[in-house]
Write a protein that holds these residues in place. Sequence first.
Motif, mmCIF file in Angstrom:
data_model
loop_
_atom_site.group_PDB
_atom_site.id
_atom_site.type_symbol
_atom_site.label_atom_id
_atom_site.label_comp_id
_atom_site.label_asym_id
_atom_site.label_seq_id
_atom_site.Cartn_x
_atom_site.Cartn_y
_atom_site.Cartn_z
ATOM 1 N N LYS A 1 0.814 -1.208 0.000
ATOM 2 C CA LYS A 1 0.000 0.000 0.000
ATOM 3 C C LYS A 1 0.848 1.258 0.000
ATOM 4 C CE LYS A 1 -4.246 -1.666 2.092
ATOM 5 N NZ LYS A 1 -5.227 -1.456 3.142
ATOM 6 N N ASP A 2 2.066 1.162 0.512
ATOM 7 C CA ASP A 2 2.925 2.340 0.590
ATOM 8 C C ASP A 2 4.364 1.942 0.297
ATOM 9 O OD1 ASP A 2 3.632 5.019 1.075
ATOM 10 O OD2 ASP A 2 4.153 4.563 3.146
ATOM 11 N N PHE A 3 5.059 2.813 -0.436
ATOM 12 C CA PHE A 3 6.483 2.619 -0.673
ATOM 13 C C PHE A 3 7.118 3.975 -0.915
ATOM 14 C CE2 PHE A 3 4.818 2.873 -4.910
ATOM 15 C CZ PHE A 3 5.806 3.500 -5.638
ATOM 16 N N PHE A 4 8.412 4.059 -0.648
ATOM 17 C CA PHE A 4 9.154 5.278 -0.930
ATOM 18 C C PHE A 4 10.637 4.963 -1.024
ATOM 19 C CE2 PHE A 4 8.762 4.945 3.612
ATOM 20 C CZ PHE A 4 9.976 5.352 4.120
ATOM 21 N N ALA B 1 -3.391 12.208 -0.582
ATOM 22 C CA ALA B 1 -3.460 11.728 -1.961
ATOM 23 C C ALA B 1 -4.831 11.131 -2.258
ATOM 24 C CB ALA B 1 -2.371 10.700 -2.219
ATOM 25 N N GLU B 2 -5.380 10.412 -1.274
ATOM 26 C CA GLU B 2 -6.701 9.813 -1.467
ATOM 27 C C GLU B 2 -7.790 10.889 -1.549
ATOM 28 O OE1 GLU B 2 -9.315 6.666 1.017
ATOM 29 O OE2 GLU B 2 -7.221 6.091 0.615
ATOM 30 N N ILE B 3 -7.673 11.909 -0.710
ATOM 31 C CA ILE B 3 -8.638 13.018 -0.749
ATOM 32 C C ILE B 3 -8.550 13.752 -2.076
ATOM 33 C CG2 ILE B 3 -9.161 15.288 0.256
ATOM 34 C CD1 ILE B 3 -8.405 14.042 2.995
ATOM 35 N N ALA B 4 -7.336 14.006 -2.553
ATOM 36 C CA ALA B 4 -7.153 14.682 -3.835
ATOM 37 C C ALA B 4 -7.747 13.855 -4.972
ATOM 38 C CB ALA B 4 -5.679 14.941 -4.086
ATOM 39 N N LYS B 5 -7.596 12.536 -4.890
ATOM 40 C CA LYS B 5 -8.157 11.649 -5.915
ATOM 41 C C LYS B 5 -9.684 11.739 -5.917
ATOM 42 C CE LYS B 5 -8.230 6.808 -7.294
ATOM 43 N NZ LYS B 5 -7.810 5.451 -6.943
ATOM 44 N N ARG B 6 -10.282 11.733 -4.714
ATOM 45 C CA ARG B 6 -11.752 11.852 -4.628
ATOM 46 C C ARG B 6 -12.233 13.187 -5.180
ATOM 47 N NH1 ARG B 6 -12.412 9.912 1.436
ATOM 48 N NH2 ARG B 6 -11.864 7.729 1.178
ATOM 49 N N GLN B 7 -11.526 14.264 -4.836
ATOM 50 C CA GLN B 7 -11.924 15.577 -5.322
ATOM 51 C C GLN B 7 -11.798 15.665 -6.839
ATOM 52 O OE1 GLN B 7 -9.520 18.254 -3.008
ATOM 53 N NE2 GLN B 7 -11.046 18.403 -1.371
ATOM 54 N N ALA B 8 -10.788 15.034 -7.405
ATOM 55 C CA ALA B 8 -10.632 15.029 -8.854
ATOM 56 C C ALA B 8 -11.790 14.273 -9.500
ATOM 57 C CB ALA B 8 -9.304 14.395 -9.238
ATOM 58 N N LYS C 1 -0.319 10.698 6.579
ATOM 59 C CA LYS C 1 -0.921 11.961 6.140
ATOM 60 C C LYS C 1 -0.780 12.123 4.634
ATOM 61 C CE LYS C 1 -0.848 16.933 7.050
ATOM 62 N NZ LYS C 1 -1.117 17.274 5.693
ATOM 63 N N LYS C 2 0.371 11.790 4.100
ATOM 64 C CA LYS C 2 0.596 11.903 2.659
ATOM 65 C C LYS C 2 -0.354 10.985 1.900
ATOM 66 C CE LYS C 2 4.715 12.815 0.210
ATOM 67 N NZ LYS C 2 6.126 12.600 0.029
#
Length: 189
Positions: A37-40, A158-165, A153-154
């Motif tokens: 689910k997460d990587f960096f 990102a998930e909120i930005a995806k929903r708003q898009a 938080k990041k």
Amino acid sequence: MAFRNEYAHRKVAETSAKSCEICFKPSTSVLITADNKDFFYVCPSHLKDPGFCTPKIDQAAIEARKKKELEEEIERVKKEYEEKKKKKEEKEKKDKDKKDKDKKKDDKEKKEDDKKDDDKAESKEEVKTPPPVEDEEPRVFELKATFYQGRLKKKRDAEIAKRQAEISKRNWERLQDPSLFPSVPKKLP
């Protein structure tokens, strides 16, 4: 949406190197969660920083590896002992045979034979020494609370930005639909 604070260290090819999340230098090391689910990307030097993350050490694996190394060492020593014992017996047997057959053999020849045997034994011992075992780097890490919260938080942002898009795209599609607005009246009042 939340994921465990347990990251596995992976290496990628040099061509796939991306900037480190902390210092922005190119890095081939990646920390990734077990469920992907997460990587960096992160520099290997940051993995050694106790303020960034702590390694999770698998004690059972370390103990098993040490036990295996110890058993291999014991086997190697036993083989060396058996070979030395066998050589000693053969040497004693040769010496005994030589005394029985010919007691007039020169001291020089005996010394040369002993030197040859010693040289052979030394060369075999040099070949049999195993290479040193490298300490493996830890493969699983746990981020410190501040860095872990930052990752959460990041991901949330990102998930909120995806929903708003998605919402704005849906609204734009609705605005493009002519049936959304009322039509112009055709009759005179």
